[in-house]
Enzyme design. Sequence first.
Site, PDB file in Angstrom:
ATOM      1  N   LYS A 198       0.842  -1.202   0.000  1.00  0.00           N
ATOM      2  CA  LYS A 198       0.000   0.000   0.000  1.00  0.00           C
ATOM      3  C   LYS A 198       0.877   1.254   0.000  1.00  0.00           C
ATOM      4  O   LYS A 198       0.661   2.171  -0.770  1.00  0.00           O
ATOM      5  CB  LYS A 198      -0.918  -0.030   1.224  1.00  0.00           C
ATOM      6  CG  LYS A 198      -1.851   1.148   1.319  1.00  0.00           C
ATOM      7  CD  LYS A 198      -2.821   1.006   2.472  1.00  0.00           C
ATOM      8  CE  LYS A 198      -3.585   2.312   2.678  1.00  0.00           C
ATOM      9  NZ  LYS A 198      -4.517   2.254   3.794  1.00  0.00           N
ATOM     10  N   GLU A 204      10.426  -4.771   4.525  1.00  0.00           N
ATOM     11  CA  GLU A 204      10.539  -6.159   4.083  1.00  0.00           C
ATOM     12  C   GLU A 204      10.230  -6.281   2.578  1.00  0.00           C
ATOM     13  O   GLU A 204      10.935  -6.966   1.834  1.00  0.00           O
ATOM     14  CB  GLU A 204       9.544  -7.050   4.850  1.00  0.00           C
ATOM     15  CG  GLU A 204       9.830  -7.185   6.331  1.00  0.00           C
ATOM     16  CD  GLU A 204       9.112  -6.143   7.182  1.00  0.00           C
ATOM     17  OE1 GLU A 204       8.882  -5.015   6.697  1.00  0.00           O
ATOM     18  OE2 GLU A 204       8.787  -6.458   8.343  1.00  0.00           O
ATOM     19  N   GLY A 255      -4.965  -1.858   4.946  1.00  0.00           N
ATOM     20  CA  GLY A 255      -4.184  -3.005   4.470  1.00  0.00           C
ATOM     21  C   GLY A 255      -4.870  -4.331   4.745  1.00  0.00           C
ATOM     22  O   GLY A 255      -4.973  -5.189   3.875  1.00  0.00           O
ATOM     23  N   ARG A 256      -5.370  -4.506   5.979  1.00  0.00           N
ATOM     24  CA  ARG A 256      -5.953  -5.805   6.343  1.00  0.00           C
ATOM     25  C   ARG A 256      -7.356  -6.001   5.781  1.00  0.00           C
ATOM     26  O   ARG A 256      -7.966  -7.042   6.007  1.00  0.00           O
ATOM     27  CB  ARG A 256      -5.924  -5.986   7.852  1.00  0.00           C
ATOM     28  CG  ARG A 256      -6.501  -4.828   8.643  1.00  0.00           C
ATOM     29  CD  ARG A 256      -6.168  -4.964  10.129  1.00  0.00           C
ATOM     30  NE  ARG A 256      -6.628  -3.820  10.914  1.00  0.00           N
ATOM     31  CZ  ARG A 256      -5.946  -2.701  11.104  1.00  0.00           C
ATOM     32  NH1 ARG A 256      -4.762  -2.543  10.519  1.00  0.00           N
ATOM     33  NH2 ARG A 256      -6.414  -1.718  11.820  1.00  0.00           N
ATOM     34  N   GLU A 341      -4.733  -6.754  14.840  1.00  0.00           N
ATOM     35  CA  GLU A 341      -4.219  -5.435  14.450  1.00  0.00           C
ATOM     36  C   GLU A 341      -5.348  -4.402  14.547  1.00  0.00           C
ATOM     37  O   GLU A 341      -5.123  -3.236  14.824  1.00  0.00           O
ATOM     38  CB  GLU A 341      -3.634  -5.472  13.032  1.00  0.00           C
ATOM     39  CG  GLU A 341      -2.696  -4.309  12.745  1.00  0.00           C
ATOM     40  CD  GLU A 341      -1.946  -4.425  11.420  1.00  0.00           C
ATOM     41  OE1 GLU A 341      -2.571  -4.212  10.367  1.00  0.00           O
ATOM     42  OE2 GLU A 341      -0.731  -4.706  11.428  1.00  0.00           O
ATOM     43  N   HIS A 372      -4.556 -33.283  17.138  1.00  0.00           N
ATOM     44  CA  HIS A 372      -3.403 -34.091  17.551  1.00  0.00           C
ATOM     45  C   HIS A 372      -2.277 -33.215  18.075  1.00  0.00           C
ATOM     46  O   HIS A 372      -1.127 -33.655  18.158  1.00  0.00           O
ATOM     47  CB  HIS A 372      -2.936 -34.941  16.369  1.00  0.00           C
ATOM     48  CG  HIS A 372      -3.997 -35.907  15.932  1.00  0.00           C
ATOM     49  ND1 HIS A 372      -4.147 -37.155  16.498  1.00  0.00           N
ATOM     50  CD2 HIS A 372      -5.015 -35.770  15.040  1.00  0.00           C
ATOM     51  CE1 HIS A 372      -5.190 -37.759  15.949  1.00  0.00           C
ATOM     52  NE2 HIS A 372      -5.741 -36.936  15.067  1.00  0.00           N
ATOM     53  N   LYS A 500       9.360  -0.754  14.245  1.00  0.00           N
ATOM     54  CA  LYS A 500       9.936  -0.391  12.938  1.00  0.00           C
ATOM     55  C   LYS A 500      11.006   0.677  13.129  1.00  0.00           C
ATOM     56  O   LYS A 500      12.092   0.610  12.553  1.00  0.00           O
ATOM     57  CB  LYS A 500       8.847   0.171  12.016  1.00  0.00           C
ATOM     58  CG  LYS A 500       7.879  -0.857  11.455  1.00  0.00           C
ATOM     59  CD  LYS A 500       6.928  -0.185  10.470  1.00  0.00           C
ATOM     60  CE  LYS A 500       5.786  -1.091  10.064  1.00  0.00           C
ATOM     61  NZ  LYS A 500       4.773  -0.435   9.238  1.00  0.00           N
TER      62      LYS A 500
HETATM   63  O1  F6P Z   1       3.147  -3.095   9.766  1.00  0.00           O
HETATM   64  C1  F6P Z   1       1.777  -3.172   9.656  1.00  0.00           C
HETATM   65  C2  F6P Z   1       1.310  -2.807   8.284  1.00  0.00           C
HETATM   66  O2  F6P Z   1       1.257  -1.443   8.140  1.00  0.00           O
HETATM   67  C3  F6P Z   1      -0.033  -3.461   8.015  1.00  0.00           C
HETATM   68  O3  F6P Z   1      -1.078  -2.755   8.515  1.00  0.00           O
HETATM   69  C4  F6P Z   1      -0.001  -3.580   6.534  1.00  0.00           C
HETATM   70  O4  F6P Z   1      -0.956  -4.484   6.061  1.00  0.00           O
HETATM   71  C5  F6P Z   1       1.416  -4.057   6.325  1.00  0.00           C
HETATM   72  O5  F6P Z   1       2.164  -3.319   7.282  1.00  0.00           O
HETATM   73  C6  F6P Z   1       1.974  -3.863   4.945  1.00  0.00           C
HETATM   74  O6  F6P Z   1       1.960  -2.523   4.557  1.00  0.00           O
HETATM   75  P1  F6P Z   1       2.144  -2.116   3.051  1.00  0.00           P
HETATM   76  O7  F6P Z   1       1.044  -2.696   2.266  1.00  0.00           O
HETATM   77  O8  F6P Z   1       2.128  -0.622   3.043  1.00  0.00           O
HETATM   78  O9  F6P Z   1       3.478  -2.652   2.590  1.00  0.00           O
END
Ligand code: F6P
Length: 531
Positions: A198, A204, A255-256, A341, A372, A500
């Site tokens: 987003k 990452e 995002g979620r 979240e 199990h 972060k």
């Molecule tokens: O670190 C949490 C977050 O901001 C989530 O809410 C989001 O889904 C995820 O990181 C990834 O964010 P982005 O889509 O901006 O890479």
Amino acid sequence: MPVPRCDETAAWAALHRHFEDGGRVLDLRQAFASEPHRFERFGIEAPEVFADLSKNRWSEATRVLLLSLAQECELTERRDAMLRGEPINTSEGRAVLHTALRAPRGEGPHSDAVHDMLDRFLAYAEQVRDTASSGFTDVVNIGIGGSDLGPQMAVPALDAWCHPGLRLHFVSNVDGHDITPVLRRLDPTRTLFIVASKTFTTQETMANAQVARAWFLAQGGTDLGRHFVGVTTNLDAAAEFGIHRTFGFWDWVGGRFSLWSAIGLPIAIAIGAENFRALLAGAHAMDRHFAEAPLAQNLPVQLGLLDVWYRNFHGFTSRSVAPYHQGLRRLPAYLQQLEMESNGKQVDAQGRTLPLATSPVVWGEPGTNGQHAYFQMLHQGTDVVPVEFIAVKRPTHTHADLHTMLLANCLAQSQALMQGKTAAQAATERAPTASPDLPSEVLAQQRCFPGNRPSTTLLLEELTPRALGALIALYEHRVFTSGALWGINSFDQWGVELGKALCNQLLPKLVSGDTVGLDGSTAGLLQRLRG
Ligand code: F6P
């Protein structure tokens, strides 16, 4: 006048009295014995999902009080404000309009923009699916959190609808052990990378995208523009990275809650445009149910109210999700982000410290595997954990016997949790593996089950794209319901920021070894890691 928070209402006080006057000790076995129509009374039919809420520790009186609580907290007004697009995410000044992403054309806010983008990314998905002309055999989604979990959950769930000639891969973790085994098996000439973020700033995702691009070029890959596409609200950052084919979405999509947007591109590539539209239609049907069904028959509302009852009155700290469908193996992980979240907050939307508990821990594994592993604790452990069983009537495979066994297991577990077994019953049974040296009364104590452990069962006819859409929207609205009652902003996530920021400060220190200003533990660990 600000809307009252749940604990400021008359219904809250009444619920406390009700809890002390018998709600706490409600026994499910007695409830079924005295209420012949309990299953019918607590069964709710929603689009694509039937829910059996009868094995929960509540009575009609509890439900009536919870409904008064919803009314006093103006749940319907808050729901309508969200659906209208008011900026209910107040800490970021944003609307919360994932429902607009699945509204039919001409309905709902931002309809033209939503449908133009939907048409665009679905047309692209179809191009990729035409493997004879696209040449693609592998699609790698690089994203994390909401830019990963939705597609990663939905693609295996809808395996029966997936293109047989395309392999979908998901890379999320900044741990190189995630991307390395994926790249090792790829042919750059036949691979499409989707960089999904987003913000297009997430550490990452950016790091993995750079690794993928470097690998692609090192393998002699050419035509980066054809092999890398972006999904983001930050088109400039994507262009700077060198990605020119991008699919956008909007800041009013959290995002979620974003799998319905272009973030769903991997799903659309896997299952095709028509099935993706069915996924949206299922979610839209659940949106209508949430918007229109009376609260007493409104499934997301009922589940959200039950969550409040369990968390704030019974004090249950977690909920276990047990999908009896292997395709839903990533559902618990998906729900962890969606619920924890959203509602893992300790202050309300006005910044006041909450005097009550919020999000439970959500966890689980597919049945029967969980049986199990940790079901021992669910049956005989010291904590009561409400369990949510998800069963699907018709499988998409042909092994009818296996499916019957699966369903029998699912029913048996919720039955066992409720029924339990007394020491007297246990004493009458022979346990072939028990030691003959153990006194029988000791053994009987170890082999008894307290029972009265609550569960909900959600039943789907078949795990179709439409049913999956409805199921996920059900969870979204349930999270909205409990969050609204708790008075929190379910749509921000400030809690992820500190780690972060500290990571950014630690990164150069890990390289240089400088530990000045660090606490003793962090400094010691850092030195060990460098050594
Ligand atoms: O670190 C949490 C977050 O901001 C989530 O809410 C989001 O889904 C995820 O990181 C990834 O964010 P982005 O889509 O901006 O890479």
